[in-house]
Design a protein around this motif. Structure first.
Motif, PDB file in Angstrom:
ATOM      1  N   ALA A  90      46.625 -35.383  -3.784  1.00 53.59           N
ATOM      2  CA  ALA A  90      48.003 -35.076  -3.395  1.00 53.59           C
ATOM      3  C   ALA A  90      48.519 -36.056  -2.341  1.00 53.59           C
ATOM      4  CB  ALA A  90      48.084 -33.646  -2.869  1.00 53.59           C
ATOM      5  N   GLY A 128      51.568 -38.608  -2.834  1.00 51.75           N
ATOM      6  CA  GLY A 128      52.763 -38.484  -2.007  1.00 51.75           C
ATOM      7  C   GLY A 128      53.101 -39.765  -1.268  1.00 51.75           C
ATOM      8  N   VAL A 132      50.909 -35.739  -6.991  1.00 50.47           N
ATOM      9  CA  VAL A 132      51.127 -34.661  -6.027  1.00 50.47           C
ATOM     10  C   VAL A 132      51.009 -33.308  -6.724  1.00 50.47           C
ATOM     11  CG1 VAL A 132      52.810 -33.553  -4.511  1.00 50.47           C
ATOM     12  CG2 VAL A 132      52.566 -36.027  -4.479  1.00 50.47           C
ATOM     13  N   VAL A 162      48.076 -30.331  -5.976  1.00 52.49           N
ATOM     14  CA  VAL A 162      48.321 -28.959  -5.507  1.00 52.49           C
ATOM     15  C   VAL A 162      47.993 -27.938  -6.577  1.00 52.49           C
ATOM     16  CG1 VAL A 162      50.068 -29.728  -3.863  1.00 52.49           C
ATOM     17  CG2 VAL A 162      50.780 -28.992  -6.155  1.00 52.49           C
ATOM     18  N   ALA A 193      54.720 -27.639  -4.946  1.00 55.27           N
ATOM     19  CA  ALA A 193      54.314 -28.109  -3.625  1.00 55.27           C
ATOM     20  C   ALA A 193      54.719 -27.117  -2.528  1.00 55.27           C
ATOM     21  CB  ALA A 193      54.938 -29.476  -3.349  1.00 55.27           C
ATOM     22  N   TYR A 194      55.830 -26.420  -2.749  1.00 50.79           N
ATOM     23  CA  TYR A 194      56.338 -25.471  -1.742  1.00 50.79           C
ATOM     24  C   TYR A 194      55.525 -24.175  -1.724  1.00 50.79           C
ATOM     25  CZ  TYR A 194      59.700 -22.556   0.797  1.00 50.79           C
ATOM     26  OH  TYR A 194      60.295 -21.714   1.700  1.00 50.79           O
ATOM     27  N   SER A 208      52.296 -23.651  -3.387  1.00 46.02           N
ATOM     28  CA  SER A 208      50.844 -23.716  -3.578  1.00 46.02           C
ATOM     29  C   SER A 208      50.094 -23.599  -2.253  1.00 46.02           C
ATOM     30  CB  SER A 208      50.460 -25.030  -4.261  1.00 46.02           C
ATOM     31  OG  SER A 208      49.059 -25.190  -4.292  1.00 46.02           O
ATOM     32  N   SER A 239      49.031 -26.933  -0.782  1.00 51.47           N
ATOM     33  CA  SER A 239      50.045 -27.863  -0.330  1.00 51.47           C
ATOM     34  C   SER A 239      50.248 -27.781   1.180  1.00 51.47           C
ATOM     35  CB  SER A 239      51.366 -27.583  -1.052  1.00 51.47           C
ATOM     36  OG  SER A 239      52.312 -28.585  -0.760  1.00 51.47           O
ATOM     37  N   LEU A 241      53.613 -32.725   2.365  1.00 49.41           N
ATOM     38  CA  LEU A 241      53.803 -33.048   0.952  1.00 49.41           C
ATOM     39  C   LEU A 241      55.215 -32.712   0.500  1.00 49.41           C
ATOM     40  CD1 LEU A 241      50.418 -31.908  -0.634  1.00 49.41           C
ATOM     41  CD2 LEU A 241      51.229 -34.241  -0.317  1.00 49.41           C
ATOM     42  N   VAL A 242      55.724 -31.563   0.933  1.00 44.45           N
ATOM     43  CA  VAL A 242      57.092 -31.181   0.578  1.00 44.45           C
ATOM     44  C   VAL A 242      58.082 -32.219   1.119  1.00 44.45           C
ATOM     45  CG1 VAL A 242      58.895 -29.436   0.855  1.00 44.45           C
ATOM     46  CG2 VAL A 242      56.525 -28.731   0.481  1.00 44.45           C
TER      47      VAL A 242
END
Length: 614
Positions: free
Chosen positions: A291, A295, A328, A332, A412-413, A415, A418, A422-423
């Motif tokens: 990830a 990213g 990414v 995740v 990503a938000y 998981s 995450s 990453l977000v």
């Protein structure tokens, strides 16, 4: 698994049709027109068979798949390598992409390469690439996947350096080949580790093993093995630190860029992770590494694309960035989202590359967007189709790219694997993507025309054989999201944020970015891709060259040659040296036959007496 004999042989037919096209173009040396027809026809037939298999697969119970009969490839100790093709839910999508989009690109190539001197060679390479790519995605084991993996690497080298008379293009092909080999070493070591500890390299067997137990390998060993395999994915899918080969690969013909470096080969790394997802889910460390690499690469490449002026270089860095987003999603645990974006990306990025090829074709080979502008009314079909591709890339609502990007952002938000970082990377990448997409459209098609009068007088829309694939890919870019399975819950807040970013970013890209002057230092840094490539030359390539020059100068010295002569004479005169063996290496055929006959007779007699019992 379905056992119908005829059905089980269809995946083999999908694979062999492009190979038949390769043999026909390579050996029969057909005329230019015949080469294009043969190559395109074999891809079209392969797509139809793949489509039939896809519908047959939908009729099977969940989890079932279609596989060809298994043939023993190599038996070595406990290692039994078998050849078998696997057509399941995952591979079916990739097979349709390779054959469907590949067929359209073959058709487009007939028009784009009509003035080429060796079209039979070009189409032979293109067919051979599709053969290896199909072997990669339908493989039932890691060794067979590696066969296809190396095959597409070879074909990539041949196609990037297709115009090898140009040294820059030849070096670009060599660079791609070498950098991919670095990652492939990790792939090989990962395979060796898996077989050493698990005793199998078959995908279905590995999936079954990891579904039964969570402690098949020590955590450190499993993580190391998965990271080694990920190294192969980094090389093939052009992620940091092995990302620098892909932009240079734009030296090849534009249809090659569309097929290899947008829709198929570079997505092989994402496919590898999805195929081995049951293993990767057991290693949080490996997942987080994937990830983070994805990213960072996504943001790195998107920022570089913002400062590029070569129309193909913008799309090249865009491809690296979008692949980063797929990594990414994989990192995740959202492998379905990664494959969903892989599918939509294949549609709109192939469209963008082919539309760019249409622009270059119209502009007599010009690729610098600073010298374009005002093409909107002159090549309207190319403009409309490229606008659709750019809007889809930017993530404009209701187009396929919007839904696949939104699913990655949602994964990503939500998981547990995450993080806020990453977000943030995804959002920043999305902003930059919208900006450079709008900038590309504005610089190439809008505003005042900046082309030379010599080119303006010859501007024309591309022939139908090139525009038909553009229109087809435009339709797929708009509605193609429905072809991939995606069932993530809807988060309206994230969807609105994503839509605003795309709409506002694209508008700014069109209205502001073409005339926006970046600070000089930042502009040079972005134009030179953060000097990553230059650093490689300073730290590795140049020292190696200097060492080679030193050794070459030493080897040219008379002293060294005198030493070699002295050594050879010493070996010659030793009791067991070459002088005593001249009798057995006289160069006389009759002597060789006599020695062979005597040796064979000695072996027979020895075997007889050893087995003779009194």
């Amino acid at each position: 698994m379905n056992q119908q004999p005829i059905l089980s042989l269809l995946p083999l037919l999908v694979l062999l049709l492009p190979f038949g096209g390769f043999l026909s173009c390579a050996l029969l040396r057909p005329t230019p027109k015949q080469s294009g027809v043969i190559a395109s026809s074999t891809m079209g037939l392969s797509f139809l068979v793949a489509l039939l298999l896809f519908f047959k697969l939908q009729q099977l119970p969940a989890g079932e798949y279609i596989a060809t009969p298994s043939y023993l490839w190599l038996a070595l100790g406990t290692l039994n390598l078998k050849i078998s093709l696997l057509f399941d839910e995952l591979s079916s999508l990739l097979v349709l992409i390779v054959t469907g989009i590949g067929g359209l690109i073959h058709l487009y190539s007939i028009g784009y390469m009509h003035d080429d001197r060796t079209p039979a060679r070009y189409f032979a390479y293109l067919n051979l690439f599709c053969f290896f790519m199909l072997a990669l995605v339908m493989s039932s084991s890691l060794p067979l996947m590696f066969f296809g993996w190396e095959g597409v690497g070879l074909c990539s080298y041949l196609l990037i350096g297709y115009w090898y008379e140009d040294q820059e293009k030849a070096l670009a092909g060599t660079k791609a080949f070498i950098m991919n080999r670095i990652g492939d070493l990790g792939f090989l070591l990962g395979m060796f580790f898996l077989f050493r500890h698990l005793g199998t390299l078959e995908f279905k067997a590995l999936t079954q093993l990891f579904s039964q137990s969570l402690a098949l390998l020590p955590e450190g060993t499993l993580t190391l093995t998965l990271l080694l395999l990920f190294a192969g994915a980094i090389g093939k899918s052009a992620q940091i630190p092995l990302a620098t080969w892909l932009p240079d690969a734009m030296s090849g013909p534009t249809p090659v860029s569309a097929l290899i470096h947008a829709a198929t080969m570079v997505t092989a790394g994402v496919f590898l992770l999805a195929r081995l997802s049951p293993l990767y889910m057991q290693s949080p460390t490996a997942m987080m590494t994937i990830a983070i690499v994805g990213g960072v690469t996504a943001l790195w490449a998107a920022s570089i694309a913002l400062a590029q002026n070569d129309i193909k270089k913008v799309l090249a860095y865009s491809t690296v960035s979008q692949l980063g987003l797929m990594f990414v999603a994989s990192g995740v645990g959202a492998f379905n989202a990664a494959i969903f974006h892989l599918t939509t990306h294949a549609f709109f990025k192939a469209l963008l590359f082919l539309a760019a090829g249409s622009v270059i074709h119209a502009c007599l080979g010009e690729q610098d967007m600073r010298k374009m502008g005002g093409l909107k009314k002159i090549i309207p079909i190319t403009f409309i189709t490229m606008l659709i591709g750019a809007l889809t890339l930017a993530g404009i609502p209701l187009l396929s790219g919007f839904f696949s990007k939104d699913e990655i952002l949602l994964a990503a938000y939500t998981s547990p694997l995450s993080s806020t970082l990453l977000v943030a990377l995804i959002i920043l990448t999305s902003i930059l993507t919208a900006l450079y997409s709008g900038r590309l459209i504005a610089m190439a098609f809008l505003g005042k025309m900046r082309l030379d009068d010599r080119i303006v007088s010859k501007l024309h829309e591309s022939p139908k054989i090139m525009t038909i694939p553009l229109v087809t890919l435009s339709i797929l870019s708009i509605f193609g999201g429905a072809l991939a399975h995606h069932s993530a819950p809807i988060n309206y807040t994230l969807m609105i944020v994503s839509a605003v970013i795309a709409l506002v970013g694209f508008w700014i890209g069109v209205k502001v970015m073409p005339n926006f002057k970046l600070p000089s230092t930042l502009r040079k840094t972005l134009e030179n891709a953060y000097y990553l490539d230059r650093s490689y030359y300073k730290l590795m390539v140049n020292p190696y060259r200097r060492l080679s020059e030193v050794l070459a100068n030493f080897l040219d010295q008379k002293l060294f040659y005198d030493f070699l002569i002295l050594l050879s004479r010493l070996i010659y005169t030793l009791p067991l040296g070459s002088k005593s063996k001249r009798l057995f290496a006289s160069g006389n055929l009759n002597s060789y036959l006599l020695i062979f006959a005597l040796s064979f007779l000695t072996i027979l007699l020895t075997t007889f007496f050893m087995n003779f019992k009194i």
